[in-house]
Motif scaffolding. Structure first.
Motif, short mmCIF file in Angstrom:
data_model
loop_
_atom_site.label_atom_id
_atom_site.label_comp_id
_atom_site.label_asym_id
_atom_site.label_seq_id
_atom_site.Cartn_x
_atom_site.Cartn_y
_atom_site.Cartn_z
N VAL A 16 -3.12 -65.08 69.23
CA VAL A 16 -2.14 -64.18 69.84
C VAL A 16 -2.81 -62.88 70.25
N LYS A 17 -3.69 -62.41 69.36
CA LYS A 17 -4.37 -61.15 69.63
C LYS A 17 -5.21 -61.27 70.89
N LYS A 18 -5.89 -62.41 71.03
CA LYS A 18 -6.70 -62.60 72.23
C LYS A 18 -5.83 -62.53 73.49
N ILE A 19 -4.67 -63.17 73.42
CA ILE A 19 -3.79 -63.20 74.59
C ILE A 19 -3.29 -61.80 74.93
N THR A 20 -2.81 -61.09 73.91
CA THR A 20 -2.27 -59.76 74.20
C THR A 20 -3.36 -58.83 74.70
N ASN A 21 -4.56 -59.01 74.16
CA ASN A 21 -5.68 -58.19 74.62
C ASN A 21 -5.96 -58.44 76.11
N ALA A 22 -5.94 -59.73 76.48
CA ALA A 22 -6.19 -60.07 77.89
C ALA A 22 -5.10 -59.48 78.77
N MET A 23 -3.83 -59.59 78.29
CA MET A 23 -2.72 -59.05 79.08
C MET A 23 -2.84 -57.54 79.26
N GLN A 24 -3.33 -56.90 78.21
CA GLN A 24 -3.51 -55.45 78.28
C GLN A 24 -4.51 -55.09 79.37
N LEU A 25 -5.61 -55.84 79.41
CA LEU A 25 -6.64 -55.56 80.41
C LEU A 25 -6.11 -55.80 81.82
N VAL A 26 -5.38 -56.92 81.97
CA VAL A 26 -4.82 -57.23 83.29
C VAL A 26 -3.86 -56.13 83.74
N SER A 34 -1.87 -50.16 91.58
CA SER A 34 -0.64 -49.60 92.17
C SER A 34 -0.73 -48.09 92.30
N GLN A 35 -1.50 -47.46 91.41
CA GLN A 35 -1.70 -46.02 91.58
C GLN A 35 -2.50 -45.73 92.85
N GLN A 36 -3.49 -46.58 93.07
CA GLN A 36 -4.31 -46.41 94.26
C GLN A 36 -3.48 -46.60 95.53
N LYS A 37 -2.60 -47.59 95.47
CA LYS A 37 -1.71 -47.86 96.60
C LYS A 37 -0.89 -46.62 96.92
N ALA A 38 -0.35 -46.02 95.87
CA ALA A 38 0.47 -44.82 96.06
C ALA A 38 -0.37 -43.70 96.68
N ARG A 39 -1.61 -43.61 96.24
CA ARG A 39 -2.48 -42.55 96.74
C ARG A 39 -2.84 -42.77 98.21
N GLU A 40 -3.10 -44.03 98.55
CA GLU A 40 -3.51 -44.32 99.92
C GLU A 40 -2.40 -44.07 100.93
N GLY A 41 -1.15 -44.11 100.45
CA GLY A 41 -0.03 -43.87 101.36
C GLY A 41 0.23 -42.38 101.57
N GLU A 42 -0.48 -41.56 100.82
CA GLU A 42 -0.23 -40.12 100.87
C GLU A 42 -0.39 -39.49 102.26
N PRO A 43 -1.47 -39.80 103.01
CA PRO A 43 -1.64 -39.18 104.33
C PRO A 43 -0.46 -39.41 105.26
N SER A 230 6.06 -46.18 92.40
CA SER A 230 6.17 -45.45 91.14
C SER A 230 6.65 -46.38 90.04
N SER A 231 7.67 -47.16 90.36
CA SER A 231 8.23 -48.08 89.38
C SER A 231 7.19 -49.13 88.99
N ASP A 232 6.43 -49.58 89.99
CA ASP A 232 5.39 -50.57 89.76
C ASP A 232 4.34 -50.04 88.80
N ALA A 233 3.88 -48.84 89.07
CA ALA A 233 2.85 -48.24 88.22
C ALA A 233 3.39 -48.04 86.81
N ALA A 234 4.65 -47.60 86.72
CA ALA A 234 5.26 -47.39 85.40
C ALA A 234 5.36 -48.70 84.64
N GLU A 235 5.72 -49.77 85.36
CA GLU A 235 5.85 -51.08 84.71
C GLU A 235 4.52 -51.50 84.11
N HIS A 236 3.47 -51.38 84.90
CA HIS A 236 2.17 -51.84 84.41
C HIS A 236 1.66 -50.98 83.27
#
Lengths: 286, 140
Positions: A16-26, A34-43, A230-236
């Motif tokens: 279980v620990k292995k799985i949760t660890n992998a999910m954390q990294l993903v 998604s943060q980068q996406k938000a930043r790229e839309g700034e201009p 914003s919601s996407d980034a918050a979710e992740h």
């Protein structure tokens, strides 16, 4: 507890620990994306605002239907609700639902849902969903806006609201409510002040009114896109933290289980030794 | 020869940022070509093709609408929608409405199933009760 059961438990917990660890990294990678996406839309947002500032000083904003509904036939509200498609992201969805039930009268509202969890929640409460954009949401911003705008212009709702989790930092997000239609007055006030400092006359084609109407629509569309990202980034980020906690807990559990396993093993050895010694003593006595 | 700095910006990111000779874009009244030292202008673009004369060769770009802003040295194009966006939107909206009605139907199904399950449970209990009563009756 039996030593074999403890061993089995250790094995399953470490899986279980292995799985949760992998999910954390993903989740961490997805959050960065998604943060980068938000930043790229700034201009785009910046330029859009600049153009609106440049021409808003030239015309009367009252004529636009975006500021005031003309022929209202219904007193309902349209709520655009952002949630997640998948679970295992901590209190992310729960927070937004609590916020929703607190501030929105569900029987008096229509809903556009983005995120399967939100759609399920609304339908469970008996709310009316007019459209669900859970699939492929990042490409449907324009369609979401179009649906909401039509609803509003036909007078089928008195206002359109966004409800989403606003991303503040990796460890923090906040349920937020934002009215997008009718456009709040506040934005044109601070636009006008800035527009005064504008140098140079612009030629505006075809006319300022038509152009501004379109620009404001783009502006609202950007608001929706901003909420989605914003919601996407918050979710992740929420999922990342939830999974990190799960990994830490699993680690602690494993530590305790190993302790217990060693204790049991030692116990067994002690008993065996005792057996042997008593047996030996018996033999020697005889 | 004078040059222009062209920036093409979409809501997702900046897709073009280069020095160019000239640019032709579709507007409401027809096509306009922007050359260096153009008068300061803000205009609306409609669905069509933008032709860009780069320092080396030409480039074409299909857009679905947007805005153009220039001061004679810089040109900023904001693309607000992709080519054929309206028909894409139409499809997406139809799908979304269908999806919504499906969710509602599903939840209705679920509710009916829950109600049926509750009814079944209740009648099972009733039956048990009846059986017990009967037994008592027989015993007496």
């Amino acid at each position: 507890m039996n030593i074999r059961i403890v061993r089995k438990k250790i094995k399953s917990v470490s899986n279980v620990k292995k799985i949760t660890n992998a999910m954390q990294l993903v989740a961490a990678v997805k959050m960065k994306k998604s943060q980068q996406k938000a930043r790229e839309g700034e201009p785009y947002r910046l330029h859009l605002k600049k153009i609106i500032q440049k021409i808003s000083s030239k015309i009367d904003l009252n004529i636009s239907a975006l500021f005031k509904v003309k022929n209202l036939v219904s007193n309902r509200e349209l709520v655009i609700l952002f949630s997640s498609n998948k679970g295992l992201c901590g209190a992310f969805n729960f927070n937004i639902f609590r916020f929703l039930t607190k501030y929105v009268n569900i029987s008096e509202s229509d809903f556009i849902t983005i995120g399967r969890k939100g759609a399920e929640f609304i339908s469970k409460l008996g709310g009316k969903i007019v459209a669900d954009f859970s699939k492929n949401s990042s490409n449907s911003v324009s369609a979401i806006f179009q649906t909401a705008l039509n609803f509003y212009l036909e007078g089928r709702c008195k206002s359109v609201k966004l409800i989403y989790n606003k991303f503040i930092s990796t460890f923090h997000y906040e349920p937020t409510e934002e009215v997008i239609l009718p456009l709040p007055r506040k934005i044109d006030i601070d636009l006008d002040i800035k527009a005064l400092s504008l140098k140079g006359e612009y030629v505006i084609e075809p006319s300022a009114n038509i152009l501004l109407e379109r620009l404001l629509k783009s502006f609202i569309e950007e608001k929706i896109r901003g909420a989605l990202y914003s919601s996407d980034a918050a979710e992740h980020s929420s999922r990342m933290i939830a999974m990190k906690n799960a990994t830490d807990n699993a680690q602690e559990l494993i530590y305790n289980l190993i302790l217990q396993r060693n204790k049991l093993r030692q116990e067994k050895i002690t008993y065996e030794l005792l057996d042997m010694i008593t047996a030996k003593e018996l033999v020697e006595k005889n | 020869m004078d040059i222009l700095q062209l920036k093409i910006i979409t809501p997702k990111k900046v897709i073009f940022d280069e020095k160019i000779y000239s640019l032709t874009a579709p507007t409401l009244d027809g096509e306009i070509t922007i050359l260096p030292h153009h008068i300061t202008l803000i205009t609306m673009l409609v669905e069509g093709i933008i032709k860009i004369k780069r320092l080396t060769g030409e480039d074409y770009l299909a857009i679905g609408g947007g805005y153009l802003e220039t001061d004679g040295f810089n040109v900023n194009i904001l693309v607000s929608s992709a080519y054929g966006q309206e028909s894409i939107n139409q499809k997406l909206i139809e799908k979304a409405i269908e999806e919504a009605s499906m969710i509602l139907r599903k939840s209705e199904d679920k509710q009916q199933r829950l109600e049926a399950a509750a009814l079944l449970r209740r009648s099972l209990i009733d039956m048990k009760l009846l059986r017990k009563k009967k037994r008592i009756a027989v015993n007496i």
